[in-house]
Write a protein that holds these residues in place. Structure first.
Motif, PDB file in Angstrom:
ATOM      1  N   SER A   1       0.828  -1.218   0.000  1.00 23.79           N
ATOM      2  CA  SER A   1       0.000   0.000   0.000  1.00 23.79           C
ATOM      3  C   SER A   1       0.857   1.260   0.000  1.00 23.79           C
ATOM      4  CB  SER A   1      -0.933   0.004   1.213  1.00 23.79           C
ATOM      5  OG  SER A   1      -0.196   0.155   2.417  1.00 23.79           O
ATOM      6  N   VAL A   2       2.057   1.178   0.563  1.00 21.77           N
ATOM      7  CA  VAL A   2       2.968   2.331   0.529  1.00 21.77           C
ATOM      8  C   VAL A   2       3.361   2.632  -0.909  1.00 21.77           C
ATOM      9  CG1 VAL A   2       5.245   3.174   1.203  1.00 21.77           C
ATOM     10  CG2 VAL A   2       3.833   1.960   2.851  1.00 21.77           C
ATOM     11  N   PHE A   3       3.624   1.583  -1.673  1.00 25.28           N
ATOM     12  CA  PHE A   3       4.001   1.780  -3.074  1.00 25.28           C
ATOM     13  C   PHE A   3       2.798   2.135  -3.941  1.00 25.28           C
ATOM     14  CE2 PHE A   3       7.335  -1.244  -1.572  1.00 25.28           C
ATOM     15  CZ  PHE A   3       8.425  -0.401  -1.732  1.00 25.28           C
ATOM     16  N   VAL A   4       1.602   1.695  -3.532  1.00 23.01           N
ATOM     17  CA  VAL A   4       0.399   1.986  -4.316  1.00 23.01           C
ATOM     18  C   VAL A   4      -0.144   3.374  -3.994  1.00 23.01           C
ATOM     19  CG1 VAL A   4      -1.994   1.260  -4.736  1.00 23.01           C
ATOM     20  CG2 VAL A   4      -0.199  -0.447  -4.518  1.00 23.01           C
ATOM     21  N   ALA A   5       0.209   3.918  -2.819  1.00 25.66           N
ATOM     22  CA  ALA A   5      -0.315   5.225  -2.394  1.00 25.66           C
ATOM     23  C   ALA A   5      -0.060   6.331  -3.414  1.00 25.66           C
ATOM     24  CB  ALA A   5       0.271   5.601  -1.032  1.00 25.66           C
ATOM     25  N   PRO A   6       1.126   6.367  -4.077  1.00 21.53           N
ATOM     26  CA  PRO A   6       1.342   7.431  -5.078  1.00 21.53           C
ATOM     27  C   PRO A   6       0.506   7.296  -6.336  1.00 21.53           C
ATOM     28  CG  PRO A   6       3.436   6.573  -4.257  1.00 21.53           C
ATOM     29  CD  PRO A   6       2.369   5.641  -3.799  1.00 21.53           C
ATOM     30  N   LEU A   7      -0.395   6.293  -6.424  1.00 23.89           N
ATOM     31  CA  LEU A   7      -1.231   6.149  -7.622  1.00 23.89           C
ATOM     32  C   LEU A   7      -2.071   7.399  -7.873  1.00 23.89           C
ATOM     33  CD1 LEU A   7      -2.518   2.445  -7.594  1.00 23.89           C
ATOM     34  CD2 LEU A   7      -1.031   3.538  -9.265  1.00 23.89           C
ATOM     35  N   SER A   8      -2.511   8.058  -6.788  1.00 23.43           N
ATOM     36  CA  SER A   8      -3.282   9.296  -6.960  1.00 23.43           C
ATOM     37  C   SER A   8      -2.437  10.369  -7.631  1.00 23.43           C
ATOM     38  CB  SER A   8      -3.784   9.790  -5.595  1.00 23.43           C
ATOM     39  OG  SER A   8      -2.698  10.040  -4.723  1.00 23.43           O
ATOM     40  N   ILE A   9      -1.151  10.396  -7.292  1.00 26.03           N
ATOM     41  CA  ILE A   9      -0.248  11.355  -7.933  1.00 26.03           C
ATOM     42  C   ILE A   9      -0.032  10.986  -9.396  1.00 26.03           C
ATOM     43  CG2 ILE A   9       2.026  12.427  -7.826  1.00 26.03           C
ATOM     44  CD1 ILE A   9       0.207  13.087  -5.488  1.00 26.03           C
ATOM     45  N   ILE A  10       0.079   9.682  -9.670  1.00 23.60           N
ATOM     46  CA  ILE A  10       0.252   9.234 -11.061  1.00 23.60           C
ATOM     47  C   ILE A  10      -0.959   9.637 -11.898  1.00 23.60           C
ATOM     48  CG2 ILE A  10       0.392   7.180 -12.520  1.00 23.60           C
ATOM     49  CD1 ILE A  10       2.054   5.853 -10.357  1.00 23.60           C
ATOM     50  N   ARG A  11      -2.144   9.462 -11.347  1.00 25.80           N
ATOM     51  CA  ARG A  11      -3.362   9.862 -12.059  1.00 25.80           C
ATOM     52  C   ARG A  11      -3.373  11.366 -12.320  1.00 25.80           C
ATOM     53  NH1 ARG A  11      -8.226  11.974 -10.765  1.00 25.80           N
ATOM     54  NH2 ARG A  11     -10.006  11.383 -12.078  1.00 25.80           N
ATOM     55  N   LYS A  12      -2.939  12.137 -11.325  1.00 24.20           N
ATOM     56  CA  LYS A  12      -2.911  13.588 -11.484  1.00 24.20           C
ATOM     57  C   LYS A  12      -1.924  14.003 -12.568  1.00 24.20           C
ATOM     58  CE  LYS A  12      -3.080  17.716  -8.627  1.00 24.20           C
ATOM     59  NZ  LYS A  12      -3.078  18.233  -7.242  1.00 24.20           N
ATOM     60  N   VAL A  13      -0.793  13.306 -12.660  1.00 25.52           N
ATOM     61  CA  VAL A  13       0.196  13.600 -13.696  1.00 25.52           C
ATOM     62  C   VAL A  13      -0.382  13.320 -15.076  1.00 25.52           C
ATOM     63  CG1 VAL A  13       2.412  12.869 -14.653  1.00 25.52           C
ATOM     64  CG2 VAL A  13       2.190  13.250 -12.203  1.00 25.52           C
ATOM     65  N   VAL A  14      -1.094  12.209 -15.219  1.00 26.87           N
ATOM     66  CA  VAL A  14      -1.671  11.850 -16.517  1.00 26.87           C
ATOM     67  C   VAL A  14      -2.766  12.837 -16.918  1.00 26.87           C
ATOM     68  CG1 VAL A  14      -2.962  10.074 -17.772  1.00 26.87           C
ATOM     69  CG2 VAL A  14      -1.100   9.424 -16.231  1.00 26.87           C
ATOM     70  N   VAL A  15      -3.605  13.247 -15.967  1.00 25.81           N
ATOM     71  CA  VAL A  15      -4.721  14.144 -16.275  1.00 25.81           C
ATOM     72  C   VAL A  15      -4.223  15.553 -16.607  1.00 25.81           C
ATOM     73  CG1 VAL A  15      -6.775  15.259 -15.312  1.00 25.81           C
ATOM     74  CG2 VAL A  15      -6.392  12.822 -14.933  1.00 25.81           C
ATOM     75  N   THR A  16      -3.285  16.057 -15.808  1.00 26.52           N
ATOM     76  CA  THR A  16      -2.812  17.435 -15.992  1.00 26.52           C
ATOM     77  C   THR A  16      -1.615  17.544 -16.931  1.00 26.52           C
ATOM     78  OG1 THR A  16      -1.338  17.296 -14.076  1.00 26.52           O
ATOM     79  CG2 THR A  16      -3.594  18.037 -13.681  1.00 26.52           C
ATOM     80  N   ARG A  17      -0.985  16.393 -17.253  1.00 27.72           N
ATOM     81  CA  ARG A  17       0.215  16.389 -18.092  1.00 27.72           C
ATOM     82  C   ARG A  17       1.327  17.231 -17.463  1.00 27.72           C
ATOM     83  NH1 ARG A  17      -0.548  14.688 -23.321  1.00 27.72           N
ATOM     84  NH2 ARG A  17       1.153  16.028 -24.036  1.00 27.72           N
ATOM     85  N   SER A  18       1.377  17.233 -16.149  1.00 26.07           N
ATOM     86  CA  SER A  18       2.381  17.999 -15.409  1.00 26.07           C
ATOM     87  C   SER A  18       3.004  17.111 -14.334  1.00 26.07           C
ATOM     88  CB  SER A  18       1.747  19.234 -14.765  1.00 26.07           C
ATOM     89  OG  SER A  18       2.678  19.882 -13.918  1.00 26.07           O
TER      90      SER A  18
END
Length: 311
Positions: free
Chosen positions: A145-162
Motif C-alpha cells: 500500500s505504501v508503493f500503491v499510495a502514489p497512484l493518486s499522484i500518477i493519475r494527477k500527472v496523466v490528467v494534468t500532463r504535469s
C-alpha cells in the motif's frame, strides 16, 4: 544474526546500503515541505502517502522486534517514523481545514485504531512462529500500500500532463531502495521483506517513465480550474468600485446653465435712497468735533488705568 552476521557479509552490505538509501528516500520530500513552509500552503499536495508510510514503518518495527536478529530493519524504520511524523506535523500546520480534518481522521483510524487492533489480535490469536508469519503477511500488505499510495499522484500527472507534484528523485530513490531491499530479503531468505519490493520496483519504474514522458509536455488546464478562475474574476468585478467623473468649472468660463429653475431663488436688490433719506443719514453722522472729544475722553480713561496698574 541474519542481517549482521559475518556469515552473511553480502546480506549485511545490502542491509546497510538499504538503510542509507531508505534514509535518503525519507529525506527526498524535503524540498516539497520546504515549499509548503515557505508558501504557508500545502498547494494541493496529499498527506496520504506520508500517513501510510508512517504506519508501514511502525509495522516493520513491530515485525523486527518479534523476529530476532533484524536490527537493520529496526534502525531504518525508526528513522522513518521520526521523519514521517515531522512531515505530517508540517502538513497539519499549513493545510486547509478540510485537509486537516481528513489527515487527522486517517491518523486516528490507521495509525491508532488499525495498528492497535493488529497488535491486540496478533498477541491474542497467535504465538511464536505463527505470530511472526501472521504479522509478516500483514507487513507485506501494507508495504504494498505504501508503493500503491502514489497512484493518486500518477493519475494527477496523466490528467494534468504535469510532473509538478511527482519529484523525479523521490521516484528514483524508491526504485533503487526497492531493488536493494529485495536483494537483502532474498539473501536472508525472508520472503516478507523481498516480496513487497518487487511491486515497489514496478511502481518506481512506472513513475520514472511518466516523468520522462511528461517532463516537457504542455500542462493541461482542467475545466474546474477554468471555472475557479472565472468565479474569481466575477467576484473581483462585483467588488470593483465604479468611477465617478467630476467636472470642475474654471474661472473665466461661462457658467453652466441650470435646468432645474425651481431651485434658483433670485436675490431682490434694494432701490437707491431718495434725497430725503440721504439728508437724514447725514444728520445722523457725528461731526468732527464730537469725534475728537470722544477720543480725548478715551485717552484720559486709558491713562488713569495705566497709572492705577503702576501705583
Amino acid at each position: 544474526m541474519a542481517g549482521l552476521s559475518l556469515d552473511h557479509p553480502l546480506a549485511f552490505t545490502f542491509g546497510l546500503l538499504g538503510n542509507i538509501i531508505s534514509f535518503m528516500t525519507y529525506l527526498a520530500p524535503l524540498p516539497t515541505f520546504y515549499r509548503i513552509f515557505k508558501s504557508k500552503s500545502t498547494e494541493g499536495f496529499q498527506s496520504v502517502p506520508y500517513v501510510v508510510a508512517l504506519f508501514s514503518a511502525m509495522l516493520w518495527i513491530y515485525y523486527a522486534l518479534l523476529k530476532s536478529n533484524e536490527f537493520l530493519l529496526i534502525t531504518v524504520n525508526a528513522a522513518g517514523c521520526v521523519i514521517e511524523t515531522i512531515y505530517i506535523v508540517i502538513y497539519l500546520t499549513y493545510a486547509p481545514k478540510k485537509a486537516k480534518l481528513f489527515t487527522a481522521m486517517i491518523l486516528l483510524l490507521l495509525n491508532v485504531g488499525v495498528f492497535g487492533l493488529i497488535l491486540l489480535l496478533t498477541m491474542l490469536l497467535s504465538a511464536g512462529e505463527k505470530r511472526v508469519v501472521l504479522l509478516g503477511w500483514v507487513c507485506v500488505g501494507f508495504a504494498v500500500s505504501v508503493f500503491v499510495a502514489p497512484l493518486s499522484i500518477i493519475r494527477k500527472v496523466v490528467v494534468t500532463r504535469s510532473v509538478e507534484f511527482m519529484p523525479f528523485f523521490l521516484s528514483l530513490s524508491l526504485t533503487v531502495s526497492a531493488v536493494v531491499w529485495f536483494l537483502y530479503g532474498l539473501l536472508i531468505k525472508d520472503k516478507y521483506v523481498a516480496l513487497p519490493n518487487v511491486i515497489g520496483f514496478t511502481f518506481g519504474v512506472i513513475q520514472m517513465g511518466l516523468y520522462a514522458f511528461y517532463r516537457n509536455a504542455k500542462p493541461r488546464v482542467l475545466a474546474k480550474d477554468v471555472a475557479d478562475e472565472k468565479a474569481t474574476a466575477a467576484v473581483d468585478d462585483t467588488l470593483k468600485v465604479p468611477e465617478h467623473v467630476v467636472t470642475i468649472a474654471k474661472l473665466g468660463e461661462p457658467a453652466v446653465e441650470i435646468k432645474n429653475t425651481e431651485a434658483v431663488h433670485p436675490v431682490a436688490s434694494s432701490p437707491p435712497p431718495t434725497p430725503t433719506e440721504e439728508a437724514k443719514l447725514e444728520d445722523d453722522e457725528p461731526s468732527a468735533d464730537e469725534e475728537v472729544g470722544k477720543v480725548a475722553d478715551k485717552g484720559s480713561n486709558s491713562t488713569e488705568q495705566v497709572q492705577m496698574i503702576h501705583a
